[in-house]
Design an enzyme around this catalytic site. Sequence first.
Site, mmCIF file in Angstrom:
data_model
loop_
_atom_site.group_PDB
_atom_site.id
_atom_site.type_symbol
_atom_site.label_atom_id
_atom_site.label_comp_id
_atom_site.label_asym_id
_atom_site.label_seq_id
_atom_site.Cartn_x
_atom_site.Cartn_y
_atom_site.Cartn_z
ATOM 1 N N ARG A 13 0.645 -1.244 -0.039
ATOM 2 C CA ARG A 13 -0.194 0.069 0.022
ATOM 3 C C ARG A 13 0.848 1.231 -0.021
ATOM 4 O O ARG A 13 0.846 1.942 -1.030
ATOM 5 C CB ARG A 13 -1.087 -0.085 1.104
ATOM 6 C CG ARG A 13 -2.226 1.012 1.015
ATOM 7 C CD ARG A 13 -1.787 2.418 1.265
ATOM 8 N NE ARG A 13 -1.424 2.598 2.844
ATOM 9 C CZ ARG A 13 -1.079 3.881 3.277
ATOM 10 N NH1 ARG A 13 -0.823 4.813 2.460
ATOM 11 N NH2 ARG A 13 -0.532 3.861 4.410
ATOM 12 N N GLU A 143 -3.483 11.167 10.341
ATOM 13 C CA GLU A 143 -2.597 11.789 9.028
ATOM 14 C C GLU A 143 -1.898 13.070 9.775
ATOM 15 O O GLU A 143 -2.362 14.006 10.398
ATOM 16 C CB GLU A 143 -3.000 11.914 7.798
ATOM 17 C CG GLU A 143 -2.330 12.282 6.720
ATOM 18 C CD GLU A 143 -2.905 12.728 5.428
ATOM 19 O OE1 GLU A 143 -2.421 12.666 4.462
ATOM 20 O OE2 GLU A 143 -4.301 12.904 5.516
#
Length: 505
Positions: A13, A143
């Site tokens: 990923r 994030e």
Amino acid sequence: MRRPVEIMDTTLRDGEQTSGVSFSSLEKLTLAKLLLEELKVNRIEVASARVSEGEFQAVKSITDWAKENGYLNRVEVLTFVDGGASLKWMQKAGAKVQNLLTKGSLNHLTHQLRKKPEEHFKEIAQVVSKAQKMGIETNVYLEDWSNGMRNSREYVLQFLDFLSQQPIKRILLPDTLGILTPNETREYVGLIVDRYPDSHIDFHGHNDYDLSVSNVMEAVKAGCHGLHLTVNGMGERAGNAPLASAVAVINDFLSDSVAIDVNEKALYKVSRLVSTFTGFGIPANKPIVGDNVFTQTAGIHADGDNKKNLYFNDLLPERFGRKRKYALGKTSGKANIQKNLQELGLTLNDDELKKVTERIIELGDKKETVTKDDLPYIISDVLDSGSFQQKVFIKSYVLTHSKGLKPSTTVMVEINGRSYEENALGDGQFDAFINALHKIYDRKKIALPQLTDYAVRIPPGSRSDALCETIITWQTKNKEFVTRGLDSDQTVSAIKATEKMLNLI
């Protein structure tokens, strides 16, 4: 008891975000199997939801295999706060664990989403609740968490207070832009581990300042429960924390307090396969998996290895399914050559070893790369040269080759101390060289043998820029014999073979 630390590999990923890299469905399935079954990482993150039909098919093939083999809860997919669209994609693909991407810094929340914390938290809660009803387990990415801790810590802690009350399994803390120092990593991870003792905390490091392995080490010391790594450090920009280096560091420096399940012997094999699939070569000096990292070049090091392994450390190549090598070149010395001879099962006396060493140094000065596969040819050439008393020396020659003109050679030969010079034309440079020799020997009324066969070869397994062997068969009235020449230049190796013939006759 040692504390277990999970290793989550995200090559399929996050590693795929390396510029120019895209795994096929079959490649993803192959790597997924290797990562879980041979390398024995605890979890793998295989894709981002809703990216493409090809990505969907890749995830479906992995989840079908994982379900059949009991690995389904160890396969994870990156999802988004999108009202459940990612969850539907996951459900159709057969995946059961989502890694939900959320905003871990106030800067990202304010300028990218243009939302208040409460709005973001509410939407996250809805996605988590929907996932729970669908039987999908949730981990949450924050994030830009590292910048969040630096510049908006109050927001991060408010967010984590909220997440600690949600039905999620893991909190994933990414250093998204690779900006953390080791001290900051230990401080920030330690603060969160202490503040949320019932939460499972993962650290996800990037390598923009080449500090990712150091940061991994400090995150483990601070008490994190999981690490996100990639094979060969694949990833966006400077990449992610490299799996092989992180595993070696944990096993060698932190094993008193923590334990990981990764099979070190499979690291090199998987590294090479990822390199093949991606087309990204592994730097020769990359720790653990690079071509040169278990190669001793300096002769003094090989000598030290013979004397109680003075130049060994804990990174023994056998741990990783590899072997130590001893390079051959101008700095290698006798000890390196002896190590290579042992591997080949060959033995030389001191005088022979000295001659071979001198020849390898000569090649090294020309910046030629000499390999173990070249060694038998060098030995043969050097020892063959000692089988006769040299009375003929090819002192100098000029070889010319011009378009539209016949090749020509001027050669100077010394025979029993006297010099002779001639020039001649030929169909090729070597043919012109032989014609010039015929002129010299005709003056001496000596007939040269007839050349009946000419073969050129590169030592098997060697590099073509290092050595070239020319084997020439000669025929006289009474016998047939063979001489060989060895050099990095094909024509020069033929001239050396011819010089041996002149001495033999």
